[in-house]
Write a protein that holds these residues in place. Structure first.
Motif, short mmCIF file in Angstrom:
data_model
loop_
_atom_site.label_atom_id
_atom_site.label_comp_id
_atom_site.label_asym_id
_atom_site.label_seq_id
_atom_site.Cartn_x
_atom_site.Cartn_y
_atom_site.Cartn_z
N SER A 216 42.95 29.75 20.76
CA SER A 216 42.81 28.44 21.77
C SER A 216 42.83 28.90 22.99
N ARG A 217 43.37 30.45 23.34
CA ARG A 217 42.96 30.92 24.77
C ARG A 217 42.37 32.31 24.58
N ILE A 218 41.51 32.50 25.18
CA ILE A 218 40.78 33.85 25.19
C ILE A 218 40.35 34.57 26.41
N LEU A 219 40.40 35.79 26.27
CA LEU A 219 39.93 36.44 27.41
C LEU A 219 38.66 37.16 27.01
N LEU A 220 37.39 36.88 27.58
CA LEU A 220 36.11 37.41 27.24
C LEU A 220 35.81 38.47 28.29
N ILE B 131 35.28 22.41 22.70
CA ILE B 131 35.75 22.52 21.69
C ILE B 131 37.51 22.71 21.96
N GLY B 132 37.64 22.66 23.43
CA GLY B 132 39.15 22.93 24.02
C GLY B 132 39.70 24.23 24.05
N CYS B 133 38.77 25.07 23.90
CA CYS B 133 39.24 26.53 24.08
C CYS B 133 39.53 26.86 25.67
N GLU B 134 40.77 27.64 25.71
CA GLU B 134 40.84 28.02 27.19
C GLU B 134 40.42 29.33 27.54
N VAL B 135 39.44 29.40 28.55
CA VAL B 135 38.69 30.70 28.70
C VAL B 135 38.85 31.42 30.12
N ALA B 136 39.03 32.66 29.94
CA ALA B 136 39.19 33.46 31.37
C ALA B 136 37.99 34.61 30.98
N ILE B 137 37.63 35.13 32.03
CA ILE B 137 36.35 36.14 31.65
C ILE B 137 36.53 37.17 32.72
N VAL B 138 36.32 38.43 32.35
CA VAL B 138 36.19 39.62 33.26
C VAL B 138 34.75 40.20 33.00
N THR C 201 38.94 24.58 33.04
CA THR C 201 38.28 25.39 33.93
C THR C 201 38.02 27.02 33.41
N VAL C 202 36.82 27.38 33.34
CA VAL C 202 36.47 28.84 33.00
C VAL C 202 36.69 29.71 34.44
N CYS C 203 37.80 30.66 34.09
CA CYS C 203 38.28 31.25 35.32
C CYS C 203 37.65 32.87 35.02
N ILE C 204 36.82 32.93 36.14
CA ILE C 204 36.10 34.30 36.13
C ILE C 204 36.78 35.36 36.93
N LEU C 205 37.38 36.15 36.40
CA LEU C 205 38.40 37.36 37.14
C LEU C 205 37.45 38.42 37.82
N ALA C 206 37.51 38.22 38.92
CA ALA C 206 36.44 39.36 39.45
C ALA C 206 36.95 40.76 40.13
N GLY C 207 36.40 41.60 40.38
CA GLY C 207 37.15 42.77 41.21
C GLY C 207 37.80 43.68 40.40
N GLY C 208 37.70 43.58 38.95
CA GLY C 208 38.46 44.61 38.24
C GLY C 208 40.09 44.46 38.48
N THR C 209 40.88 45.45 38.41
CA THR C 209 42.05 45.64 38.72
C THR C 209 42.34 45.49 40.22
N GLY C 210 41.40 45.74 40.93
CA GLY C 210 41.29 45.95 42.32
C GLY C 210 41.69 47.41 42.73
N ASN C 211 41.83 48.34 41.85
CA ASN C 211 42.11 49.59 42.10
C ASN C 211 41.10 50.60 41.61
N PRO C 212 40.93 51.63 42.47
CA PRO C 212 39.88 52.80 41.89
C PRO C 212 40.54 53.47 40.86
N PHE C 213 39.62 54.08 40.27
CA PHE C 213 39.92 55.16 38.95
C PHE C 213 40.27 54.20 37.68
N PHE C 214 40.07 52.87 37.72
CA PHE C 214 40.23 52.06 36.48
C PHE C 214 38.82 51.30 36.18
#
Ligand code: UDP
Length: 236
Positions: free
Chosen positions: A4-8, A41-48, A124-137
């Motif tokens: 019901s909640r995914i990270l894509l 279908i009611g799935c909660e979605v975050a995307i990286v 709301t589809v949450c699109i998480l941008a900018g990676g971790t915010g740290n280099p080397f990741f």
């Protein structure tokens, strides 16, 4: 619904379609539609989203870039892809919002776990941008981190291959695909699922990963509904 909640996690390269650079309009639309189908279908979605179709820090160093600057360029590339995905989802009638790991309003709101979870609950589809915010990741590590933080049921790694194989299927015709494999077996067989930092994050926090072919229409919804597609990596 199984999840019901995914990270894509979507790689930058997959957004490029057949070319390895830039953004393919048709792939973008196809991905946006698949995301809307699970939202409906009611799935909660975050995307990286990754940024490899535009810039990778490590390849920058080969041509003389400073690694930290190169990684910052890579992180900005993920923001470009994230905005493109946000537009595509909105255009098809879904609610989508970009959060950035580095402050850059008004491009997106600064990432905050509670605001993201609130927005996800609000369809709301949450699109998480900018990676971790740290280099080397990598963005795989960002995906693992955000999946754990937001309490996702599973990390879905959408790629152009349909799962984890015993060897590279393009080079070894005897390569076999796993339907399920444990975190420990991935390590002992030296299989490549994600980079080691991302993989360890999932393993230590018992976050299951499913590697699947996102380029096959309808696969995302089938997965969320519990169909066995791709390869499930879990504690077993
Ligand atoms: N990057 C970074 N920190 C992060 C995530 C990404 O520095 O937390 C940079 C890094 O240079 C990386 C680039 O952004 O090469 C693009 O991300 P990635 O290679 O993970 O994209 P993908 O392979 O998924 O397209």
């Amino acid at each position: 619904m199984q999840y019901s909640r995914i990270l894509l996690k979507l790689s930058g390269e997959s957004l490029a379609g057949n070319g390895n650079q830039g953004i393919s309009d048709s792939i973008l639309e196809e991905y946006a539609q698949q995301v809307i189908d699970i939202l409906n279908i009611g799935c909660e979605v975050a995307i990286v989203v990754g940024g490899g179709n535009i810039f990778r820090g490590l390849s920058g160093t080969e041509s003389g870039f400073d690694r930290v600057k190169g990684d910052q360029m890579g992180m900005l590339a993920t923001v470009i892809n994230s905005l493109a995905l946000e537009c595509a989802i909105s255009r098809l009638g879904g609610k989508a919002k970009v959060f950035t790991s580095i402050r850059m309003e008004p491009v997106g709101e600064l990432y905050n776990r509670d605001s993201v979870v609130e927005a996800m609950k609000n369809s709301t589809v949450c699109i998480l941008a900018g990676g971790t915010g740290n280099p080397f990741f990598t963005t795989d590590t960002a995906a693992a981190l955000r999946a754990v933080e937001t309490g996702a049921d599973v990390l879905l790694k959408g790629t152009r291959v349909d799962g984890v194989y015993s060897a590279d299927p393009e080079k070894d015709p005897a390569a076999e695909k796993f339907d399920r494999i444990s975190f420990d077996d991935v390590i002992s067989r030296r299989l490549k699922v994600m980079d080691s930092t991302a993989f360890t994050m999932c393993r230590d926090n018992n976050m299951p990963i499913i590697v699947f072919d996102m380029n096959k229409s309808g696969n995302l919804k089938k997965l969320v509904e519990g169909e066995k597609i791709g390869t499930l990596v879990s504690a077993l």
